[in-house]
Design a protein around this motif. Structure first.
Motif, mmCIF file in Angstrom:
data_model
loop_
_atom_site.group_PDB
_atom_site.id
_atom_site.type_symbol
_atom_site.label_atom_id
_atom_site.label_comp_id
_atom_site.label_asym_id
_atom_site.label_seq_id
_atom_site.Cartn_x
_atom_site.Cartn_y
_atom_site.Cartn_z
ATOM 1 N N VAL A 85 0.860 -1.182 0.000
ATOM 2 C CA VAL A 85 0.000 0.000 0.000
ATOM 3 C C VAL A 85 0.899 1.235 0.000
ATOM 4 C CG1 VAL A 85 -1.912 1.157 1.135
ATOM 5 C CG2 VAL A 85 -1.700 -1.324 1.286
ATOM 6 N N THR A 86 0.992 1.884 -1.138
ATOM 7 C CA THR A 86 1.945 2.971 -1.352
ATOM 8 C C THR A 86 1.816 4.132 -0.361
ATOM 9 O OG1 THR A 86 1.985 2.394 -3.691
ATOM 10 C CG2 THR A 86 2.882 4.530 -3.088
ATOM 11 N N PRO A 87 0.622 4.629 -0.051
ATOM 12 C CA PRO A 87 0.565 5.764 0.881
ATOM 13 C C PRO A 87 1.181 5.459 2.251
ATOM 14 C CG PRO A 87 -1.513 5.574 -0.278
ATOM 15 C CD PRO A 87 -0.713 4.355 -0.620
ATOM 16 N N TRP A 88 0.977 4.257 2.768
ATOM 17 C CA TRP A 88 1.566 3.899 4.065
ATOM 18 C C TRP A 88 3.089 3.816 3.965
ATOM 19 C CZ3 TRP A 88 -0.866 4.549 8.361
ATOM 20 C CH2 TRP A 88 -2.245 4.380 8.437
ATOM 21 N N LEU A 89 3.589 3.240 2.884
ATOM 22 C CA LEU A 89 5.035 3.124 2.709
ATOM 23 C C LEU A 89 5.670 4.492 2.497
ATOM 24 C CD1 LEU A 89 5.172 -0.061 0.462
ATOM 25 C CD2 LEU A 89 5.464 0.101 2.933
ATOM 26 N N LEU A 90 4.995 5.373 1.760
ATOM 27 C CA LEU A 90 5.488 6.727 1.566
ATOM 28 C C LEU A 90 5.509 7.490 2.886
ATOM 29 C CD1 LEU A 90 6.410 8.919 -0.414
ATOM 30 C CD2 LEU A 90 4.013 9.534 -0.695
ATOM 31 N N LEU A 91 4.459 7.332 3.689
ATOM 32 C CA LEU A 91 4.423 7.973 5.004
ATOM 33 C C LEU A 91 5.589 7.499 5.862
ATOM 34 C CD1 LEU A 91 3.066 9.755 7.138
ATOM 35 C CD2 LEU A 91 1.672 7.765 7.758
ATOM 36 N N ALA A 92 5.882 6.210 5.830
ATOM 37 C CA ALA A 92 7.006 5.675 6.611
ATOM 38 C C ALA A 92 8.319 6.308 6.154
ATOM 39 C CB ALA A 92 7.059 4.159 6.477
ATOM 40 N N ALA A 93 8.515 6.441 4.858
ATOM 41 C CA ALA A 93 9.746 7.036 4.341
ATOM 42 C C ALA A 93 9.868 8.503 4.746
ATOM 43 C CB ALA A 93 9.782 6.902 2.823
ATOM 44 N N VAL A 94 8.765 9.242 4.684
ATOM 45 C CA VAL A 94 8.780 10.655 5.079
ATOM 46 C C VAL A 94 9.063 10.788 6.575
ATOM 47 C CG1 VAL A 94 7.316 12.710 5.320
ATOM 48 C CG2 VAL A 94 7.336 11.431 3.184
ATOM 49 N N LEU A 95 8.466 9.931 7.381
ATOM 50 C CA LEU A 95 8.715 9.982 8.824
ATOM 51 C C LEU A 95 10.171 9.685 9.158
ATOM 52 C CD1 LEU A 95 5.482 8.242 10.155
ATOM 53 C CD2 LEU A 95 6.143 10.634 10.495
ATOM 54 N N VAL A 96 10.778 8.738 8.467
ATOM 55 C CA VAL A 96 12.200 8.443 8.697
ATOM 56 C C VAL A 96 13.063 9.635 8.291
ATOM 57 C CG1 VAL A 96 14.121 7.007 7.904
ATOM 58 C CG2 VAL A 96 11.976 5.949 8.587
ATOM 59 N N ALA A 97 12.723 10.279 7.190
ATOM 60 C CA ALA A 97 13.488 11.448 6.748
ATOM 61 C C ALA A 97 13.382 12.587 7.755
ATOM 62 C CB ALA A 97 12.997 11.909 5.372
ATOM 63 N N ILE A 98 12.186 12.846 8.254
ATOM 64 C CA ILE A 98 11.994 13.910 9.243
ATOM 65 C C ILE A 98 12.727 13.572 10.536
ATOM 66 C CG2 ILE A 98 10.268 15.027 10.725
ATOM 67 C CD1 ILE A 98 8.354 14.861 8.303
ATOM 68 N N ALA A 99 12.645 12.312 10.966
ATOM 69 C CA ALA A 99 13.354 11.902 12.175
ATOM 70 C C ALA A 99 14.864 12.065 11.991
ATOM 71 C CB ALA A 99 13.014 10.451 12.522
ATOM 72 N N GLY A 100 15.359 11.750 10.817
ATOM 73 C CA GLY A 100 16.788 11.922 10.544
ATOM 74 C C GLY A 100 17.214 13.379 10.610
ATOM 75 N N LEU A 101 16.416 14.258 10.030
ATOM 76 C CA LEU A 101 16.737 15.685 10.088
ATOM 77 C C LEU A 101 16.699 16.210 11.520
ATOM 78 C CD1 LEU A 101 14.800 16.997 6.958
ATOM 79 C CD2 LEU A 101 17.283 16.753 7.235
ATOM 80 N N CYS A 102 15.724 15.766 12.289
ATOM 81 C CA CYS A 102 15.645 16.183 13.694
ATOM 82 C C CYS A 102 16.840 15.659 14.487
ATOM 83 C CB CYS A 102 14.340 15.707 14.330
ATOM 84 S SG CYS A 102 12.901 16.641 13.807
ATOM 85 N N ALA A 103 17.275 14.433 14.189
ATOM 86 C CA ALA A 103 18.434 13.863 14.883
ATOM 87 C C ALA A 103 19.700 14.656 14.555
ATOM 88 C CB ALA A 103 18.605 12.394 14.503
ATOM 89 N N ILE A 104 19.868 15.023 13.296
ATOM 90 C CA ILE A 104 21.035 15.808 12.902
ATOM 91 C C ILE A 104 21.018 17.165 13.587
ATOM 92 C CG2 ILE A 104 22.101 17.018 10.947
ATOM 93 C CD1 ILE A 104 21.225 14.595 9.221
ATOM 94 N N ASP A 105 19.854 17.823 13.610
ATOM 95 C CA ASP A 105 19.751 19.132 14.251
ATOM 96 C C ASP A 105 20.005 19.034 15.755
ATOM 97 O OD1 ASP A 105 19.169 21.976 14.128
ATOM 98 O OD2 ASP A 105 17.338 21.468 15.242
ATOM 99 N N ALA A 106 19.444 18.022 16.394
ATOM 100 C CA ALA A 106 19.642 17.858 17.837
ATOM 101 C C ALA A 106 21.108 17.583 18.152
ATOM 102 C CB ALA A 106 18.768 16.726 18.364
ATOM 103 N N ALA A 107 21.749 16.743 17.355
ATOM 104 C CA ALA A 107 23.168 16.458 17.579
ATOM 105 C C ALA A 107 24.006 17.722 17.392
ATOM 106 C CB ALA A 107 23.631 15.361 16.632
ATOM 107 N N GLY A 108 23.667 18.523 16.407
ATOM 108 C CA GLY A 108 24.376 19.793 16.193
ATOM 109 C C GLY A 108 24.216 20.742 17.363
#
Length: 82
Positions: free
Chosen positions: A50-73
């Motif tokens: 189901v593409t919308p669920w898989l796309l949502l998962a990918a977007v959530l991982v990307a946002i979490a990654g950006l937040c992790a980079i910002d927090a580490a900085g």
């Protein structure tokens, strides 16, 4: 300085929540249906992606990654400024 630590801690919380939501979304994105054996035909398992669920998962991982980079900085900047 104390505000940056608070923001970094909040961002790490967002990272954890985002990754948990991504896992749940990914699980919803893969649906399996089992068809029982009938006569000579063997049992069959169909997988539907189901593409919308898989796309949502990918977007959530990307946002979490950006937040992790910002927090580490932020943490590195606070430690460097001490």
């Amino acid at each position: 300085m104390r505000g940056s630590i608070t923001v970094a801690a909040t961002e790490f919380g967002v990272v954890v929540l985002g990754l948990v939501a991504a896992v749940l979304s990914w699980q919803q994105g893969i649906q399996k249906t089992t068809f029982a054996a009938i006569g000579q035909a063997p049992e069959f398992v169909a997988t539907r992606y189901v593409t919308p669920w898989l796309l949502l998962a990918a977007v959530l991982v990307a946002i979490a990654g950006l937040c992790a980079i910002d927090a580490a900085g932020r943490v590195v900047r606070v430690r460097r400024d001490r």
